[in-house]
Design an enzyme around this catalytic site. Structure first.
Site, PDB file in Angstrom:
ATOM      1  CG  ASP A 172      -8.982   1.604  -2.231  1.00  0.00           C
ATOM      2  OD1 ASP A 172      -9.164   0.859  -1.256  1.00  0.00           O
ATOM      3  OD2 ASP A 172      -9.886   1.932  -3.020  1.00  0.00           O
ATOM      4  CD  GLU A 198      -7.763  -2.876  -0.552  1.00  0.00           C
ATOM      5  OE1 GLU A 198      -8.497  -3.224   0.398  1.00  0.00           O
ATOM      6  OE2 GLU A 198      -8.017  -1.894  -1.273  1.00  0.00           O
TER       7      GLU A 198
END
Length: 705
Positions: A343, A379
């Protein structure tokens, strides 16, 4: 109580069958107490006197698994200098393998008074915080082996432990929403029949509930609020939280592996649940604030935040890097997971303030013999300056391709001047990845994910509808590149409904037949809706859970999705290991003839065709006889030819099959405008085909047995 010196490594609580070794890093501490908490909540404090390399440690013989514990750290408290020790706060072990209980939001969890943040709070937090738990590491893995699907063979299914399993009628009520439910045969059967090769689980590291959400009657659903990087989240355990969550998670992984499905974890190493300087003191802040967190240079009472959560971990500190690497290795070696999706990965690359491809984080990943061999998905952005880094991660990494999402959405909603970039994304995004020696597998292609509209909502809403989140619809992305097909939200209009169904098929077919690695968001295969809510981070309820009661239309979409995944699996033409020759510039044809681009009239695309801002049609020839990369055994790959016809125009368009490509007949392999393909339908070179508005047709020339 008998207390032995113990060892500084490994960090955390290590049970060996006869006792437990406890080890905690804190460079700033003047003293540390290990606190054992009994079933009645009574606390026994043990002074840790052994310190090696800033690691406080001891060994307690006779302590068993299931023992709950925490730490009290004595040291300086001077927030202006970033020093926030407070021994009145019972602290969690950053290396704990399990946690029991939760936070209740009491003022004692904070190191300041609510009425005056400058006043020191020495209320004891015991009884209001969660507790670390000693776990038994032993588990019978049997003959478990990781599936090890190559990237080009992978179809990733992003899902949520609870959201996927809460309403399934064949999952027993008592285990719904748990790891056991995800490993239940009914869920596994759905995944295998769908044809996915990996599940990518939204965060399962231990996270905490936000008191601000609880006050509104909401809950943290997504879980991007980590506090324990080595512990499976306790609320997803159906068998207990005194360490049972660990064995339940392992059993889930084993069941998925038995079905040849990999397990990839969405991990949040960029920040922790302690938030900003106004957040609670529950672990890292009280253990060694300046070592774990990035602070503002000229005012260390504040946190430097590139994540939007209040804090960012200090990636240049070796102990932070050690924690991350120890966590990653633990999940691979002990929990048998097969990869990670990081993330806000750009934050991990910020050694100082800028994003740096040569940062220490990338170096230690690259050289690690365990982590470098599993799937690594970034990401590739965060909220800081220069944070959008799609295409800029090192060769070992794959990336969520946000440009793929945006381009494919724009093309199918009929945006002008979308043709050229759509072609780049369809053919593997060589413009983003080839310059650094990477291949199509660097691109994780997706149209939807947990964050944003579901696929059904993407074709049903122009605007977000997040009123249920309690923020006056101000949260969530406002520019969604969505199109409601003429009516906002639910409708009884049969033409609008048919168009929405066709658009969903267009997106699914495009995604699964593009070069790169497709990622399907759970429920998109059955037309899952969130009622237009594009930010269900706080909706742990029917809004976000998958509804398994399928009507005929939803079942039809499921069957269609299975068929497209099967088409991809059977034909290496759609999952090439190398880029097409010359595809980045969209010539009329490539030197090797492996891909050729045509106008609807059957003539090679020219420069004017590509530059036509109103063009919404394209025909692509994929040469199954010119796959340049051999298979894993070095053998040449031979496949059928395919012709892909895209019509994003609002009217039907007549396509002409290019006469020079193939002398035989073209069979219809896929038609997004028809509920079922007609196997008798065939076309010959030079014939014309009426392709309905906003639809896609895939033709196949059967050259191989």
């Amino acid at each position: 109580m008998e207390i032995w010196p113990g060892n500084p490594y490994p960090l955390g609580a290590t049970y060996d069958g006869a006792g437990v070794n406890f080890a905690l890093f804190s460079e700033i501490a003047d003293g540390v107490e290990l606190c054992l908490v009994g079933e009645d909540g009574d606390e026994t404090r043990v002074a840790m006197t052994e310190v090696d390399g800033h690691v406080w440690h001891c060994y307690l013989p006779g302590i068993q698994d299931g023992q709950r514990y925490g730490y009290r750290v004595y040291g300086p408290h001077n927030p202006q200098e970033g020093l926030r020790c407070n021994p009145s706060k019972l602290l969690l072990d950053p290396y704990a393998k399990a946690f029991d209980g939760g936070l209740d939001g009491d003022e004692s969890l904070f190191s300041y008074r609510f009425e005056d943040p400058d006043v020191y709070n020495d209320d004891d937090s015991l009884g209001h915080t969660m507790l670390s738990v000693v776990v038994n590491p032993f588990f019978d893995w049997g003959h478990d082996r990781p599936p090890r699907h190559e990237y080009h063979e992978s179809v990733i299914y992003e899902t949520h432990v609870k959201g996927l399993t809460m309403t399934h009628p064949d999952v027993p009520d008592e285990i719904r929403g748990t790891y056991a439910a995800l490993g239940h045969p009914s869920i596994v059967d759905h995944l295998t029949s769908l044809g996915v090769t990996a599940v990518e689980l939204l965060p399962v590291h231990q996270f905490v509930q936000d008191s601000s959400l609880l006050d509104k009657g909401l809950r943290n659903y997504w879980g991007y609020n980590t506090i324990g990087f080595l512990a499976p989240h306790n609320e997803y355990a159906g068998s207990g939280t005194d360490g049972q969550q660990v064995s339940e998670f392992k059993a889930m992984v084993k069941a998925l592996h038995d079905a040849d499905i990999e397990v990839i974890l969405d991990v949040v190493y960029n920040h922790t649940a302690e938030g900003s300087e106004l957040g609670p003191t529950i672990a890292f802040r009280g253990i060694d604030n300046t070592a774990y967190y990035r602070l503002v240079d000229d005012d260390k009472s504040h946190y430097y935040d590139t994540t939007g959560t209040g804090n960012s971990l200090l990636m240049r500190n070796p102990h932070v890097l050690q924690l991350i690497m120890d966590s990653l290795r633990y999940w691979v070696t002990e929990m048998h997971v097969d990869g990670f999706r990081f993330d806000l990965a750009a934050t991990l690359a910020r050694q100082f303030h800028e994003v740096d491809k040569l940062s220490a984080f990338f170096d230690i990943i690259q050289q690690d013999p365990v982590i470098s061999q599993v799937k690594l998905i970034a990401e590739p952005w965060d909220l800081g300056d220069g944070g959008y880094q799609v295409g800029n991660f090192p060769p070992l990494w794959t990336e969520w391709n946000g440009k793929y999402r945006d381009s494919v959405r724009d093309f199918w909603r009929g945006e002008a001047s979308a043709l050229g970039e759509f072609a780049s994304r369809l053919s593997g995004s060589s413009d983003l990845y080839a310059h650094s020696g990477r291949r199509p597998i660097a691109s994780i292609n997706f149209v939807t994910a947990h964050d944003g509209f579901t696929l059904r909502d993407l074709v049903s809403y122009n605007e977000k509808h997040n009123e249920a989140n309690g923020e006056d619809n101000n949260d969530g992305e406002s520019h969604n590149r969505s199109w409601n097909c003429g009516v906002e939200g639910p409708t009884d209009d049969p033409e609008v409904s048919a168009l929405r169904t066709r658009q969903q098929r267009n997106f699914i077919a495009t995604l699964l037949l593009s070069q790169g690695v497709p990622m399907l968001s759970h429920g998109d295969e059955v037309s899952r809706t969130q009622g237009g809510n594009n930010n269900v981070y706080c909706q742990d309820n029917e809004i976000s859970w998958l509804d398994w009661e399928l009507d005929a239309e939803e079942q039809s979409l499921l069957d269609f999705t299975r068929a497209v995944i099967n088409l991809r699996r059977e034909h290496p033409t759609f999952r090439r290991r190398r880029f097409f020759d010359g595809d980045a510039n969209h010539g009329g044809s490539s030197d090797q003839g492996d891909i050729e681009w045509y106008s609807p009239g059957g003539t090679p695309m020219n420069e004017l065709d590509w530059r036509n801002g109103y063009a919404r049609t394209l025909m692509v020839f994929l040469n199954g006889q010119a796959i340049s990369a051999p298979d894993e055994r070095g053998r040449p790959v031979v496949d059928d030819h395919f012709l892909l016809l895209f019509n994003a125009h609002y009217e039907p368009v007549e396509f002409t099959v290019p006469p020079e490509l193939y002398d035989g007949k073209w069979q219809v392999a896929l038609n997004t405008a028809a509920a079922e393909d007609d196997p008798e339908t065939a076309y010959e070179s030079g014939m014309t085909i009426d392709v309905p508005s906003r639809s896609m047709l895939v033709l196949q020339a059967e050259l191989t047995d």
